[in-house]
Design an enzyme around this catalytic site. Structure first.
Site, PDB file in Angstrom:
ATOM      1  N   LYS A 136    -130.605 -54.137 -57.534  1.00 54.50           N
ATOM      2  CA  LYS A 136    -129.980 -55.466 -57.684  1.00 54.50           C
ATOM      3  C   LYS A 136    -129.889 -55.875 -59.154  1.00 54.50           C
ATOM      4  CE  LYS A 136    -133.008 -57.758 -55.183  1.00 54.50           C
ATOM      5  NZ  LYS A 136    -133.962 -56.704 -54.783  1.00 54.50           N
ATOM      6  N   ARG A 169    -134.485 -65.299 -50.705  1.00 55.01           N
ATOM      7  CA  ARG A 169    -135.267 -64.216 -50.114  1.00 55.01           C
ATOM      8  C   ARG A 169    -135.855 -64.625 -48.772  1.00 55.01           C
ATOM      9  NH1 ARG A 169    -136.748 -61.485 -55.228  1.00 55.01           N
ATOM     10  NH2 ARG A 169    -137.902 -59.587 -54.863  1.00 55.01           N
ATOM     11  N   ARG A 229    -139.135 -46.753 -62.750  1.00 57.15           N
ATOM     12  CA  ARG A 229    -138.506 -47.977 -63.250  1.00 57.15           C
ATOM     13  C   ARG A 229    -139.255 -48.540 -64.460  1.00 57.15           C
ATOM     14  NH1 ARG A 229    -136.473 -53.077 -59.805  1.00 57.15           N
ATOM     15  NH2 ARG A 229    -138.642 -53.584 -59.381  1.00 57.15           N
ATOM     16  N   ARG A 289    -143.610 -52.543 -64.570  1.00 61.95           N
ATOM     17  CA  ARG A 289    -144.096 -53.770 -63.980  1.00 61.95           C
ATOM     18  C   ARG A 289    -145.320 -53.497 -63.114  1.00 61.95           C
ATOM     19  NH1 ARG A 289    -138.798 -56.413 -61.406  1.00 61.95           N
ATOM     20  NH2 ARG A 289    -140.317 -56.726 -59.752  1.00 61.95           N
ATOM     21  N   ARG A 297    -144.350 -54.887 -50.784  1.00 63.75           N
ATOM     22  CA  ARG A 297    -143.095 -55.620 -51.026  1.00 63.75           C
ATOM     23  C   ARG A 297    -142.015 -55.205 -50.029  1.00 63.75           C
ATOM     24  NH1 ARG A 297    -141.627 -54.573 -56.915  1.00 63.75           N
ATOM     25  NH2 ARG A 297    -140.202 -56.317 -56.687  1.00 63.75           N
TER      26      ARG A 297
HETATM   27  P1  AMP Z   1    -137.999 -59.324 -58.332  1.00 65.82           P
HETATM   28  O1  AMP Z   1    -137.977 -59.148 -59.798  1.00 65.82           O
HETATM   29  O2  AMP Z   1    -136.772 -60.000 -57.793  1.00 65.82           O
HETATM   30  O3  AMP Z   1    -138.332 -58.062 -57.596  1.00 65.82           O
HETATM   31  O4  AMP Z   1    -139.206 -60.345 -58.029  1.00 65.82           O
HETATM   32  C1  AMP Z   1    -140.534 -60.045 -58.353  1.00 65.82           C
HETATM   33  C2  AMP Z   1    -141.489 -60.928 -57.569  1.00 65.82           C
HETATM   34  O5  AMP Z   1    -141.229 -62.304 -57.883  1.00 65.82           O
HETATM   35  C3  AMP Z   1    -141.358 -60.836 -56.059  1.00 65.82           C
HETATM   36  O6  AMP Z   1    -142.076 -59.772 -55.501  1.00 65.82           O
HETATM   37  C4  AMP Z   1    -141.923 -62.194 -55.644  1.00 65.82           C
HETATM   38  O7  AMP Z   1    -143.324 -62.220 -55.741  1.00 65.82           O
HETATM   39  C5  AMP Z   1    -141.382 -63.114 -56.732  1.00 65.82           C
HETATM   40  N1  AMP Z   1    -140.034 -63.650 -56.382  1.00 65.82           N
HETATM   41  C6  AMP Z   1    -138.868 -63.454 -57.046  1.00 65.82           C
HETATM   42  N2  AMP Z   1    -137.847 -64.085 -56.458  1.00 65.82           N
HETATM   43  C7  AMP Z   1    -138.377 -64.696 -55.362  1.00 65.82           C
HETATM   44  C8  AMP Z   1    -137.840 -65.493 -54.323  1.00 65.82           C
HETATM   45  N3  AMP Z   1    -136.525 -65.789 -54.259  1.00 65.82           N
HETATM   46  N4  AMP Z   1    -138.686 -65.947 -53.368  1.00 65.82           N
HETATM   47  C9  AMP Z   1    -140.016 -65.684 -53.414  1.00 65.82           C
HETATM   48  N5  AMP Z   1    -140.579 -64.927 -54.342  1.00 65.82           N
HETATM   49  C10 AMP Z   1    -139.791 -64.431 -55.326  1.00 65.82           C
END
Ligand code: AMP
Length: 210
Positions: free
Chosen positions: A13, A88, A123, A156, A167
């Protein structure tokens, strides 16, 4: 144009959002990047979010809903935007809908958990601007250095295998139901994972009719 990119963690994404953002001339809004910046700055939101993120859990809806509504109200969003990693949950989607935000397309990147587990180990993300790379598939021009801002690339904490598994579980339980939600509204555009980043971008542009 208002777009949502849906997909499991590691589906690509972030990478696709950046490519589309340049092509379409609209900003990408990544709640993950906003939260990571908040953690780095030590803000109250960052402090609250950190333990959820490190554990691979979702940050509570109230926190995300506030962040996203503030962000889409900014000036650079007036001609549209790409949402990467948000909504999400159904509650987040309903909150956007209640605010009267109408999306043009919801692109769902379809990829198996096995491919994701293989992929996540490689990554790397820029600790400054959040741009994402992959040691094999999307390498930076200079090893360990961001092409865009010249800052350091890091792994990360939530890309560790155990956390990735957690996740993925959260994705299937809480986020995947959004596919039915947006399909009912006639907005869902599934895109099967392609062998390369460029082919994925082409496949996405096709479903957007570009
Ligand atoms: P990402 O970089 O989008 O994979 O997000 C990393 C982490 O941030 C996720 O595993 C969640 O803990 C938190 N996070 C990011 N976006 C959301 C969202 N829309 N709702 C809830 N948690 C989020």
């Amino acid at each position: 144009m208002k777009l949502i990119l849906l997909g499991a963690p590691g589906a690509g994404k972030g990478t696709q959002a950046e490519i589309l953002s340049k092509m379409l001339g609209i900003p990408t809004i990544s709640t993950g990047n906003i939260l990571r910046a908040a953690i780095k700055d030590g803000t109250p939101v960052g402090l609250e979010a950190k333990h959820y993120m490190d554990a691979g859990k979702l940050v509570p809806d109230e926190v995300i809903i506030e962040i996203i509504h503030e962000r889409v109200a900014e000036e650079d969003c007036k001609d549209g935007y790409i949402l990467d990693g948000v909504p999400r949950t159904i509650a987040q989607a309903e909150s956007l809908e209640k605010a009267g935000i109408v999306f043009d397309h919801v692109v769902s990147l379809e990829i198996s958990d096995e491919v994701i587990m293989d992929r996540m180990g490689g990554r790397r993300v820029c600790e400054h601007c959040g741009a994402s790379y992959h040691v094999v598939a999307v390498p930076p021009k200079a090893e360990g250095v961001c092409d865009t801002c010249g800052c350091k690339l890091v792994r990360r904490k939530d890309d560790e295998p155990e956390t990735v598994r957690a996740r993925l579980e959260v994705y299937h339980k809480k986020t995947e139901p959004l596919k039915a939600y947006y399909a009912e509204r006639g907005l869902l555009r599934p895109v099967e994972n392609q062998p390369t980043v460029a082919e994925n971008s082409e496949a996405i542009l096709r479903v957007l009719g570009r």
